[in-house]
Design an enzyme around this catalytic site. Structure first.
Site, PDB file in Angstrom:
ATOM      1  CD  GLU A  96      -2.926  -1.231   2.132  1.00  0.00           C
ATOM      2  OE1 GLU A  96      -2.854  -0.534   3.144  1.00  0.00           O
ATOM      3  OE2 GLU A  96      -3.915  -1.895   1.811  1.00  0.00           O
ATOM      4  CB  CYS A 129       2.676   7.372   3.271  1.00  0.00           C
ATOM      5  SG  CYS A 129       3.059   6.221   4.592  1.00  0.00           S
ATOM      6  CB  CYS A 136       5.885  -5.007   9.698  1.00  0.00           C
ATOM      7  SG  CYS A 136       7.207  -4.285  10.703  1.00  0.00           S
ATOM      8  CB  CYS A 140       4.153  -2.340  17.017  1.00  0.00           C
ATOM      9  SG  CYS A 140       5.875  -1.982  16.661  1.00  0.00           S
ATOM     10  CB  CYS A 143       1.115  -1.675  14.081  1.00  0.00           C
ATOM     11  SG  CYS A 143       1.449  -1.529  12.322  1.00  0.00           S
ATOM     12  N   GLY A 187       5.885  -1.981   6.869  1.00  0.00           N
ATOM     13  CA  GLY A 187       7.241  -2.501   7.032  1.00  0.00           C
ATOM     14  C   GLY A 187       8.157  -1.613   7.833  1.00  0.00           C
ATOM     15  CD  GLU A 188      11.995  -0.381  11.245  1.00  0.00           C
ATOM     16  OE1 GLU A 188      11.072   0.077  11.953  1.00  0.00           O
ATOM     17  OE2 GLU A 188      12.933   0.322  10.815  1.00  0.00           O
ATOM     18  CB  SER A 217       8.978   6.411  10.537  1.00  0.00           C
ATOM     19  OG  SER A 217       8.558   6.003  11.825  1.00  0.00           O
ATOM     20  CB  SER A 240       8.038   4.431  16.279  1.00  0.00           C
ATOM     21  OG  SER A 240       7.721   4.806  14.956  1.00  0.00           O
ATOM     22  CG  ASN A 242       5.076   4.287  19.399  1.00  0.00           C
ATOM     23  OD1 ASN A 242       4.725   5.422  19.075  1.00  0.00           O
ATOM     24  ND2 ASN A 242       5.312   3.339  18.531  1.00  0.00           N
ATOM     25  CG  ASN A 316      -5.128   6.183  13.072  1.00  0.00           C
ATOM     26  OD1 ASN A 316      -5.931   7.097  13.199  1.00  0.00           O
ATOM     27  ND2 ASN A 316      -3.888   6.385  12.645  1.00  0.00           N
ATOM     28  CB  CYS A 359      -0.245   6.039  11.474  1.00  0.00           C
ATOM     29  SG  CYS A 359       0.366   7.595  10.940  1.00  0.00           S
TER      30      CYS A 359
HETATM   31  N1  SAH Z   1       7.785   0.647  10.852  1.00  0.00           N
HETATM   32  C1  SAH Z   1       8.098   2.012  10.979  1.00  0.00           C
HETATM   33  C2  SAH Z   1       7.404   2.868   9.972  1.00  0.00           C
HETATM   34  C3  SAH Z   1       5.945   2.539   9.687  1.00  0.00           C
HETATM   35  S1  SAH Z   1       4.807   2.776  10.974  1.00  0.00           S
HETATM   36  C4  SAH Z   1       7.809   2.502  12.386  1.00  0.00           C
HETATM   37  O1  SAH Z   1       7.182   1.785  13.149  1.00  0.00           O
HETATM   38  O2  SAH Z   1       8.258   3.587  12.721  1.00  0.00           O
HETATM   39  C5  SAH Z   1       4.582   4.549  10.986  1.00  0.00           C
HETATM   40  C6  SAH Z   1       4.051   5.114  12.290  1.00  0.00           C
HETATM   41  O3  SAH Z   1       2.716   4.679  12.533  1.00  0.00           O
HETATM   42  C7  SAH Z   1       4.859   4.685  13.510  1.00  0.00           C
HETATM   43  O4  SAH Z   1       5.271   5.803  14.237  1.00  0.00           O
HETATM   44  C8  SAH Z   1       3.881   3.852  14.304  1.00  0.00           C
HETATM   45  O5  SAH Z   1       4.147   3.965  15.672  1.00  0.00           O
HETATM   46  C9  SAH Z   1       2.552   4.442  13.913  1.00  0.00           C
HETATM   47  N2  SAH Z   1       1.415   3.537  14.105  1.00  0.00           N
HETATM   48  C10 SAH Z   1       1.390   2.208  13.942  1.00  0.00           C
HETATM   49  N3  SAH Z   1       0.153   1.726  14.217  1.00  0.00           N
HETATM   50  C11 SAH Z   1      -0.618   2.788  14.545  1.00  0.00           C
HETATM   51  C12 SAH Z   1      -2.012   2.948  14.883  1.00  0.00           C
HETATM   52  N4  SAH Z   1      -2.816   1.910  14.952  1.00  0.00           N
HETATM   53  N5  SAH Z   1      -2.443   4.191  15.142  1.00  0.00           N
HETATM   54  C13 SAH Z   1      -1.652   5.256  15.056  1.00  0.00           C
HETATM   55  N6  SAH Z   1      -0.346   5.177  14.699  1.00  0.00           N
HETATM   56  C14 SAH Z   1       0.174   3.951  14.460  1.00  0.00           C
HETATM   57 FE1  SF4 Z   2       6.121  -2.634  11.861  1.00  0.00          FE
HETATM   58 FE2  SF4 Z   2       6.049   0.034  12.259  1.00  0.00          FE
HETATM   59 FE3  SF4 Z   2       3.803  -1.462  12.436  1.00  0.00          FE
HETATM   60 FE4  SF4 Z   2       5.694  -1.659  14.316  1.00  0.00          FE
HETATM   61  S1  SF4 Z   2       4.466   0.155  13.837  1.00  0.00           S
HETATM   62  S2  SF4 Z   2       4.629  -3.396  13.325  1.00  0.00           S
HETATM   63  S3  SF4 Z   2       7.544  -1.442  13.110  1.00  0.00           S
HETATM   64  S4  SF4 Z   2       5.034  -1.137  10.618  1.00  0.00           S
END
Ligand code: SAH
Ligand code: SF4
Length: 367
Positions: A96, A129, A136, A140, A143, A187-188, A217, A240, A242, A316, A359
């Site tokens: 995506e 984006c 991934c 987390c 996510c 992805g990371e 990120s 991130s 968090n 979200n 996100c």
């Molecule tokens: N994997 C990388 C980049 C993609 S995620 C990372 O984790 O940084 C991009 C951002 O979305 C990150 O800062 C993550 O903490 C945030 N994110 C992930 N799931 C989310 C959610 N359900 N609601 C809001 N932000 C979220």
């Molecule tokens: Fe992967 Fe970023 Fe989602 Fe964590 S927040 S699972 S590192 S995409």
């Protein structure tokens, strides 16, 4: 010829294209023509590359060489102007890519300062984006992408391909429009470091982006943060965070057991910043988990001495996610605490939540 045996032209560096040109005993300048046709003109097939002689194009085709590898399969427009694109790779896997017109809210997702993006007459702004992996592995707990696990890394061509596919469908003129790229999709990126950095270089040298308009990120892959800091040219860095302490961070980000906050914050302190540059820390607020005033106080302590700013993202929500979105007031209080302590903090407006483009919502959902 099966798709897997095709050799993509989108992805190779200039030198790699030079060797293709040499194999075909074509003059050296053809490599420059090819490079420009693919990355700057963004032509999607050899047939369209009229600067190249027909016989050379035919010879490339015969060899199984094609432009490849990213095709927009579907698009999901949101009421707020965001569009989520499902982009298919040549093996039919999809990722995506999200188009966000006018940046991503009160504060640009590219990590630039709020307010330093002065709208210029005739200039359009948008943020793309981009995904770096299919799924991934970091897992987390808040996510949706995590629920896919990791299927595979994307190649540099597939990363650049997403950008080119979206630039083309949006008919972007790179001379006139200001486009930011954020590596914040599925992805990371730092777990696919080589291809990610190769994609950055192709976007700069080929497509016409500058590194200062890109932000990557990371969830905190500490050794790669050091590698990234040592790159001669690089996008901006977002981390991130968090959570305010190891105990809470471990519960939502299992990778914290490997690279804890001490190691992560040390890598941030060691990160060589350019003039006026700041590290962005992202902080997903989870109701009653990490959104208390006490947590804000801990975050302030963690960030002491680091030239940074904070992007606050209210969760979200999504199916299978065991957390709730905090009340708006909590989010504002959290922000206030940080700003009062001298840390610039911004609340990221959710974009495209209705189409699962916000996100952490990227999961190849079809509806
Ligand atoms: N994997 C990388 C980049 C993609 S995620 C990372 O984790 O940084 C991009 C951002 O979305 C990150 O800062 C993550 O903490 C945030 N994110 C992930 N799931 C989310 C959610 N359900 N609601 C809001 N932000 C979220
Ligand atoms: Fe992967 Fe970023 Fe989602 Fe964590 S927040 S699972 S590192 S995409």
């Amino acid at each position: 010829m099966p798709a897997s045996l095709k050799i993509p032209l989108l992805g190779p560096k200039f030198q790699e294209l030079s060797s293709v040109v040499q194999q075909h005993k074509e003059p050296d300048y053809r490599a420059r023509q090819l490079f420009e046709a693919i990355y700057a003109q963004r032509l999607s097939s050899l047939d369209l590359m009229s600067t190249l002689p027909r016989r050379f194009r035919a010879a490339l085709q015969e060899q199984g060489i094609e432009v490849g590898p990213a095709q927009i399969q579907r698009s999901f427009p949101s009421v707020d102007g965001t569009i989520r694109y499902l982009v298919a790779m040549s093996d039919a896997e999809t990722v995506e890519t999200v188009w966000m017109p006018e940046g991503d809210g009160g504060e640009a997702a590219d990590g630039s300062e709020a307010g330093d993006e002065i709208a210029q007459a005739g200039f359009d702004r948008a943020t793309i984006c981009v995904s770096s992996q299919i799924g991934c592995a970091v897992n987390c707990q808040f996510c949706l992408t995590a629920q896919l696990g990791v299927k595979r890394n994307l190649t540099a061509g597939e990363i650049v391909g997403q950008v080119i596919a979206v630039l083309n469908v949006r008919r972007v003129d790179m001379e006139r429009q200001r486009i930011n790229i954020v590596f914040m999709g599925m992805g990371e990126p730092l777990l696919n470091y080589g291809e990610f950095m190769k994609a950055v270089r192709l976007l700069v040298e080929g497509v016409g982006f500058s590194e200062s308009r890109m932000t990557v990120s990371t969830s905190g892959i500490v050794p790669r943060i050091y590698d990234f800091g040592a790159e001669p040219g690089r996008p901006k860095l977002a981390i991130s965070l968090n959570a305010p302490n190891d105990q809470l961070r471990e519960r939502i980000m299992p990778l914290n057991r490997k690279w804890n906050l001490e190691k992560l914050m040390q890598s941030a302190r060691d990160f060589p910043l350019r003039n006026r540059e700041r590290i962005t820390f992202e902080y997903v607020l989870l109701r009653d988990f990490n959104d208390h005033p006490e947590h804000a106080r801990e975050v302030i302590e963690l960030l002491r001495g680091i030239r940074c700013k904070v992007n606050l993202i209210a969760l979200n929500p999504g199916p299978g996610i065991a957390f709730a979105t905090p009340e708006e007031q909590r989010v504002h209080h959290f922000q206030q605490r940080l700003t009062t302590a001298g840390i610039p903090a911004f609340i990221r407006r959710p974009r495209g939540r209705d189409i699962y483009a916000a996100c952490g919502q990227l999961k190849r959902t079809v509806a």
